[in-house]
Design an enzyme around this catalytic site. Structure first.
Site, mmCIF file in Angstrom:
data_model
loop_
_atom_site.group_PDB
_atom_site.id
_atom_site.type_symbol
_atom_site.label_atom_id
_atom_site.label_comp_id
_atom_site.label_asym_id
_atom_site.label_seq_id
_atom_site.Cartn_x
_atom_site.Cartn_y
_atom_site.Cartn_z
ATOM 1 N N TYR A 55 0.835 -1.209 0.000
ATOM 2 C CA TYR A 55 0.000 0.000 0.000
ATOM 3 C C TYR A 55 0.871 1.260 0.000
ATOM 4 C CZ TYR A 55 -4.114 -2.882 1.156
ATOM 5 O OH TYR A 55 -5.135 -3.808 1.151
ATOM 6 N N SER A 155 -7.013 -13.510 1.767
ATOM 7 C CA SER A 155 -7.675 -12.416 1.064
ATOM 8 C C SER A 155 -7.921 -12.825 -0.380
ATOM 9 C CB SER A 155 -6.794 -11.160 1.122
ATOM 10 O OG SER A 155 -7.395 -10.092 0.436
ATOM 11 N N ASN A 156 -9.168 -12.652 -0.822
ATOM 12 C CA ASN A 156 -9.556 -12.953 -2.208
ATOM 13 C C ASN A 156 -9.343 -14.422 -2.569
ATOM 14 O OD1 ASN A 156 -10.128 -10.125 -2.766
ATOM 15 N ND2 ASN A 156 -7.917 -9.821 -2.757
ATOM 16 N N TRP A 206 -14.479 -5.886 1.621
ATOM 17 C CA TRP A 206 -13.868 -4.667 1.089
ATOM 18 C C TRP A 206 -14.721 -4.082 -0.034
ATOM 19 C CZ3 TRP A 206 -11.957 -4.482 -3.998
ATOM 20 C CH2 TRP A 206 -11.630 -5.695 -4.613
ATOM 21 N N LEU A 209 -19.097 -0.028 -0.776
ATOM 22 C CA LEU A 209 -19.924 0.819 -1.643
ATOM 23 C C LEU A 209 -19.482 0.717 -3.100
ATOM 24 C CD1 LEU A 209 -20.211 3.886 0.702
ATOM 25 C CD2 LEU A 209 -22.024 2.288 0.130
ATOM 26 N N GLY A 211 -16.608 0.948 -4.499
ATOM 27 C CA GLY A 211 -15.719 2.018 -4.935
ATOM 28 C C GLY A 211 -16.436 3.317 -5.247
#
Length: 291
Positions: A55, A155-156, A206, A209, A211
């Site tokens: 990040y 994750s994912n 995650w 909304l 994005g």
């Protein structure tokens, strides 16, 4: 804000999580903005923060670590997630890496940047199809045994990927960090949500909304969702954003807030207090299923 157990083996986290995946490194501007956002989160009772090694081009963890140290926040009063598994090549594309060398280096670097001795949860971000899953699991077990990570997450991951990694672990995977919102409900239909619950865990959702799509209403589906959320929300004295996040929370998920807007953070946090009745929840879901 209430604190809940992420799984039957822990840890205890805030009902909403703040995530830094949208953040970029703009120097002092980023530092000043982070101080404002983290202060707001702590004020609202959000004490759980989601990071990853990449990040902000590997800078966000360092900024966060220095900020927490300067504020004098006790380590035991916050919950820290970090993850690795997605890498950027020199040619501009991303690829997966679950190798022992990369995981060990990533965890050590995250601990150093965050200024802590341990991560409450370390999540493996995407399954690497060519790394040995047994070696990957062994690496994660060693990190737990020496205390650098307390819990393991993913994750994912698909259901089968989740099962594959867990088959080599002696410690349960405590969550799967998945995309789930009213524009993308695939985790409900493909069984990921049910599987996570079957493991006595709460999913981390995650992009709650989509994005910003749901708020913008710029395409047909998001436009009709926006209209329906406004209609239903009136019954609960809630705005569109609060209603959309409340819908997610009733699925048993914990939303990951990624907005840099203070008002949107307040909206997401206040959504934890809204409970839609069955008819209203399914009325919204039926709109979400429209093609």
């Amino acid at each position: 804000m209430n604190k809940v157990y992420l799984s039957d083996s822990g840890p205890k986290v805030s009902e909403a999580v703040y995530g830094f995946w949208r953040w970029t490194n703009n120097g002092d501007q980023t530092i000043n903005q982070m101080e404002k956002i983290v202060n707001l989160c702590l004020e609202l009772g959000v004490n759980t923060f989601d990071h990853a090694d990449i990040y902000g081009n590997c800078s966000i963890e360092e900024y966060f670590g220095k900020l927490i140290k300067n504020k004098g926040v006790k380590r035991e009063d916050i919950v820290l997630f970090s993850k690795c598994g997605v890498r950027k090549s020199n040619k501009g594309y991303t690829y997966s890496d679950n190798s022992e060398k990369y995981i060990l280096e990533s965890v050590d670097n995250s601990l150093k940047r965050l200024g802590t001795d341990y991560l409450d949860i370390f999540l493996l971000n995407q399954l690497d199809m060519i790394s040995n899953p047994e070696e990957t699991a062994q690496t994660l077990r060693e990190l737990v045994n020496i205390g650098k990570i307390k819990h393991i997450g993913v994750s994912n991951f698909s259901v089968f990927q989740h099962q594959l990694l867990e088959s080599y672990l002696r410690k349960p995977i405590v969550t799967n960090h998945i995309e789930l919102n009213l524009v993308n409900t695939s985790a409900i239909e493909d069984g990921r949500l049910d599987f996570i619950k079957q493991r006595f865990s709460k999913p981390l959702a995650w992009a709650p909304l989509a994005g910003g799509k749901i708020l913008d209403g710029t395409d047909f589906k998001s436009a009709i969702l926006k209209e329906k959320l406004a209609e239903v929300g009136q019954k609960y004295d809630a705005n569109i954003e609060q209603t959309a996040v409340a819908w997610l929370i009733q699925l048993g998920t914990l939303p990951i807030i990624g907005s840099l807007s203070e008002q949107r953070i307040r909206n997401a946090v206040s959504a934890t207090e809204i409970k839609l009745n069955h008819e209203d929840w399914y009325e919204i879901y039926n709109v979400a299923l429209m093609k």
